[in-house]
Design an enzyme around this catalytic site. Structure first.
Site, PDB file in Angstrom:
ATOM      1  N   THR A   1       0.821  -1.219   0.000  1.00 35.55           N
ATOM      2  CA  THR A   1       0.000   0.000   0.000  1.00 35.55           C
ATOM      3  C   THR A   1       0.849   1.261   0.000  1.00 35.55           C
ATOM      4  OG1 THR A   1      -1.822  -1.116   1.084  1.00 35.55           O
ATOM      5  CG2 THR A   1      -1.741   1.254   1.385  1.00 35.55           C
TER       6      THR A   1
ATOM      7  N   THR B   1       1.763  -4.315   4.315  1.00 30.87           N
ATOM      8  CA  THR B   1       1.655  -4.635   5.744  1.00 30.87           C
ATOM      9  C   THR B   1       1.112  -6.038   6.022  1.00 30.87           C
ATOM     10  OG1 THR B   1      -0.531  -3.610   5.879  1.00 30.87           O
ATOM     11  CG2 THR B   1       1.378  -2.212   6.397  1.00 30.87           C
ATOM     12  N   ASP B   2       0.425  -6.646   5.032  1.00 31.07           N
ATOM     13  CA  ASP B   2      -0.213  -7.949   5.303  1.00 31.07           C
ATOM     14  C   ASP B   2       0.799  -9.019   5.719  1.00 31.07           C
ATOM     15  OD1 ASP B   2      -2.632  -6.819   4.707  1.00 31.07           O
ATOM     16  OD2 ASP B   2      -2.868  -7.786   2.748  1.00 31.07           O
TER      17      ASP B   2
ATOM     18  N   SER C   1       1.798  -7.335  -0.746  1.00 33.90           N
ATOM     19  CA  SER C   1       2.496  -8.305   0.105  1.00 33.90           C
ATOM     20  C   SER C   1       1.809  -9.672   0.210  1.00 33.90           C
ATOM     21  CB  SER C   1       2.828  -7.720   1.465  1.00 33.90           C
ATOM     22  OG  SER C   1       1.738  -7.726   2.331  1.00 33.90           O
TER      23      SER C   1
HETATM   24  N1  ASP Z   1      -2.806  -5.467   1.165  1.00 31.32           N
HETATM   25  C1  ASP Z   1      -1.709  -4.529   1.322  1.00 31.32           C
HETATM   26  C2  ASP Z   1      -0.379  -5.280   1.201  1.00 31.32           C
HETATM   27  O1  ASP Z   1      -0.002  -5.953   2.141  1.00 31.32           O
HETATM   28  C3  ASP Z   1      -1.813  -3.901   2.649  1.00 31.32           C
HETATM   29  C4  ASP Z   1      -0.749  -2.893   2.973  1.00 31.32           C
HETATM   30  O2  ASP Z   1       0.285  -2.780   2.370  1.00 31.32           O
HETATM   31  O3  ASP Z   1      -0.992  -2.176   3.950  1.00 31.32           O
HETATM   32  O4  ASP Z   1       0.267  -5.177   0.193  1.00 31.32           O
END
Ligand code: ASP
Length: 311
Positions: free
Chosen positions: A12, A88-89, A55
């Protein structure tokens, strides 16, 4: 001024909101690169784009590539620290993989964002700035791989994503952060006691993980054995117990020399051999189940995978 290697992987923090569809999408040009001038006042930055993927698409192979990239780029001694931007995932998984697979004392700091680059209140550039400030700080040396978001410094071992959308999602249940980021400085208040190094060169094994639930049958464990998994992690109940219906599957895996690791599905406390009833921790330990103290299931899985691949 310190030299920081900045490695982008996507997520993200590198995405954009499409205002027509309302969907958050991968951006061809990383929006962070356009903001690097704001960060250069804290350190001299060298940017590399390792990948540009969400991710959930990251695998252990990507993590291994990152480990090799860090080793290749830092051997010259040119850099004082490394910052990795990541979705973040699965950020906590990449962070923990690097914690186990690297042995450098150089700060390696992962960061991400919960709001994409053009959303109101986007936290990407701010988190990147904080991560660079931590990586450039003398006190970050020798503390293992760190995760910095929302003004907090967490260890890769303890941190986990606790909220689906809130910017304060990264927490270290039971342990807390080891430091904070403020306008005036970087303040560490704890340090990890030890670090494990697993010198993995290739991902050659498969490890499955199951969350244990009431009445769970043994069929999935038998399937893991049939499908050639080399290890199994179970997130058991409370202090480390499973339903009696799971015992035949566990016995079968152990008889096939497939290691079975037990953690607690509670996010505070540790799995241990307390209960002596059918399926209780004492019985599991006597059967040969290994207890992994204080790790989440996803981290225990990576630790077992890297242990098996390093042999
Ligand atoms: N779905 C996103 C990822 O992990 C969430 C994020 O980056 O906050 O790529």
């Amino acid at each position: 001024m310190k030299n920081i290697l900045l490695i982008h992987t996507g997520g993200t923090i590198a995405m954009k909101l499409n205002t027509d569809t309302g969907g958050v999408i991968v951006s061809a040009a990383n929006p962070l690169t356009m903001e690097i001038d704001k960060i250069q006042q804290f350190a001299r930055i060298t940017e590399i784009e390792a990948f540009n993927i969400p991710s959930p698409h990251i695998t252990a192979e990507h993590m291994l590539n990152l480990k090799d990239l860090i080793a290749e780029q830092t051997t010259s001694g040119e850099f004082d620290g490394v910052v990795i931007t990541h979705g973040t995932d699965t950020l906590e998984e990449t962070a923990y993989f690097l914690e186990l697979a690297t042995s450098t004392d150089l700060p390696i700091v992962l960061t991400g964002a919960m709001r994409s680059s053009n959303e109101i209140g986007s936290d990407g550039v701010y988190n990147l700035m904080s991560a660079v400030r931590v990586a450039a700080n003398e006190n970050a040396h020798g503390k293992g791989v760190l995760v910095v978001l929302n003004d907090e410094i967490h260890t890769a071992t303890n941190v986990t994503k606790t909220h689906a959308s809130n910017v304060s999602t990264f927490q270290s249940p039971q342990y807390g952060p080891i430091g904070i980021v403020t306008k005036s400085g970087i303040h560490f208040h704890h340090a990890p006691l030890s670090r494990i190094f697993l010198p993995v060169q290739a991902i050659s094994k498969k490890v499955a993980m199951f969350k244990v639930y009431e009445g769970m049958a043994s069929d999935l464990l038998h399937a893991a054995s049939t499908m050639g998994y080399d290890g199994v992690v179970l997130e058991g109940f409370g202090q480390g117990n499973v339903p009696p219906t799971l015992l035949p599957g566990i016995r079968h895996l152990l008889s096939e020399k497939v290691p079975v690791i037990l953690v607690s599905r509670c996010f505070n406390g540790i799995a241990q051999d307390v209960y002596a009833y059918e399926g209780g921790g004492k019985m599991l330990k006597e059967m040969g189940v290994q207890f992994e103290h204080g790790l989440s299931g996803q981290k225990a899985r990576l630790k077992l995978l890297l242990t098996l691949c390093s042999k």
